[in-house]
Design an enzyme around this catalytic site. Structure first.
Site, mmCIF file in Angstrom:
data_model
loop_
_atom_site.group_PDB
_atom_site.id
_atom_site.type_symbol
_atom_site.label_atom_id
_atom_site.label_comp_id
_atom_site.label_asym_id
_atom_site.label_seq_id
_atom_site.Cartn_x
_atom_site.Cartn_y
_atom_site.Cartn_z
ATOM 1 N N ASN A 139 -49.815 28.401 7.561
ATOM 2 C CA ASN A 139 -49.369 29.744 7.144
ATOM 3 C C ASN A 139 -50.231 30.768 7.873
ATOM 4 O O ASN A 139 -51.206 30.405 8.532
ATOM 5 C CB ASN A 139 -49.422 29.902 5.620
ATOM 6 C CG ASN A 139 -50.821 29.703 5.074
ATOM 7 O OD1 ASN A 139 -51.742 30.429 5.453
ATOM 8 N ND2 ASN A 139 -51.011 28.714 4.221
ATOM 9 N N GLY B 207 -48.281 20.688 1.216
ATOM 10 C CA GLY B 207 -47.469 19.988 2.213
ATOM 11 C C GLY B 207 -48.284 19.328 3.300
ATOM 12 O O GLY B 207 -49.378 18.808 3.049
ATOM 13 N N ASP C 40 -49.822 20.682 5.758
ATOM 14 C CA ASP C 40 -51.055 21.459 5.969
ATOM 15 C C ASP C 40 -52.189 20.895 5.094
ATOM 16 O O ASP C 40 -53.298 20.608 5.567
ATOM 17 C CB ASP C 40 -50.768 22.925 5.623
ATOM 18 C CG ASP C 40 -51.842 23.898 6.088
ATOM 19 O OD1 ASP C 40 -52.764 23.479 6.811
ATOM 20 O OD2 ASP C 40 -51.730 25.093 5.719
ATOM 21 N N GLY D 7 -40.055 22.310 4.294
ATOM 22 C CA GLY D 7 -40.591 21.958 2.977
ATOM 23 C C GLY D 7 -40.679 23.199 2.113
ATOM 24 O O GLY D 7 -39.666 23.773 1.703
ATOM 25 N N ILE D 8 -41.892 23.633 1.886
ATOM 26 C CA ILE D 8 -42.165 24.775 1.019
ATOM 27 C C ILE D 8 -41.433 26.036 1.508
ATOM 28 O O ILE D 8 -41.019 26.875 0.706
ATOM 29 C CB ILE D 8 -43.698 24.991 0.933
ATOM 30 C CG1 ILE D 8 -44.329 23.796 0.182
ATOM 31 C CG2 ILE D 8 -44.045 26.313 0.253
ATOM 32 C CD1 ILE D 8 -45.827 23.652 0.350
#
Ligand code: AR6
Length: 169
Positions: free
Chosen positions: A22, A30, A32, A121-122
């Site tokens: 991000n 996730g 990350d 994902g997110i």
């Protein structure tokens, strides 16, 4: 050459794995979260240094760090777009993630690189559209750049794996 595998990106022995980060570069959930957990604090330290210098990372852009304890040599952190209906430049921004990551890889002498399914994902980017953009962008890039030897698409969930398998067949 493009390769498709299903599994955990953090286990791959490639020159670089790409992180779906991000704009803060300070970690998250996730893939990350998995990268920072498995790679240890060295990665976050370098991310903080980049933040101090340039204030994080814009959507569609990419930055590079070492990979700490991971088997890869580098982590390329790119920031995918949050899906907001598709009329806010999301497709172009997602393509930029793949292009800018590959550009950074070439600049750093990287020949093998592995991508997760950025934004799916997110950030809720629809998986079929994201797969089409990822594959097309990578294919276009490698058609004009011969230094990259292997590009892995690493799918974690069954839905993405099936989509990539069909599109790469
Ligand atoms: N290896 C490979 N792929 C994975 C792994 C793994 N270990 N874990 C999850 N995936 P996401 P985004 C897949 O949510 O949508 C973070 O908080 C997952 O199935 O990781 O770009 C960041 O800090 C999905 O297909 O990334 C940002 O805030 C894909 O990775 C935000 O999430 C991407 O899902 C970014 O959201």
């Amino acid at each position: 050459m493009i390769r498709l595998i299903q599994g955990d990106l953090t286990r791959l022995e490639v020159d670089a794995i790409v992180n779906a980060a991000n704009t803060s570069l300070l970690g998250g959930g996730g893939v990350d979260g998995a990268i920072h957990r498995a790679g240890g604090p060295a990665i976050l330290e370098e991310c903080r240094a980049i933040r101090a210098k340039q204030g994080g990372c814009e959507v569609g852009e990419a930055v590079i760090t070492t990979a700490g304890k991971l088997p890869a040599k580098y982590v390329i952190h790119t920031v995918g777009p949050v899906w907001n209906g598709g009329h806010n430049g999301e497709p172009d921004l997602l393509a930029n993630c793949y292009r800018n990551s590959l550009r950074l890889a070439v600049e750093n002498g990287i020949t093998t690189i592995a991508f997760p399914n950025i934004s799916t994902g997110i950030y809720r980017f629809p998986k079929p559209e994201a797969a089409a953009i990822a594959i097309t962008t990578v294919q276009q890039f490698i058609a004009n750049n011969k230094s990259l030897k292997e590009i892995f698409f690493v799918c974690f969930d069954d839905e993405n794996y099936a989509l990539y398998k069909e599109r790469l067949a």
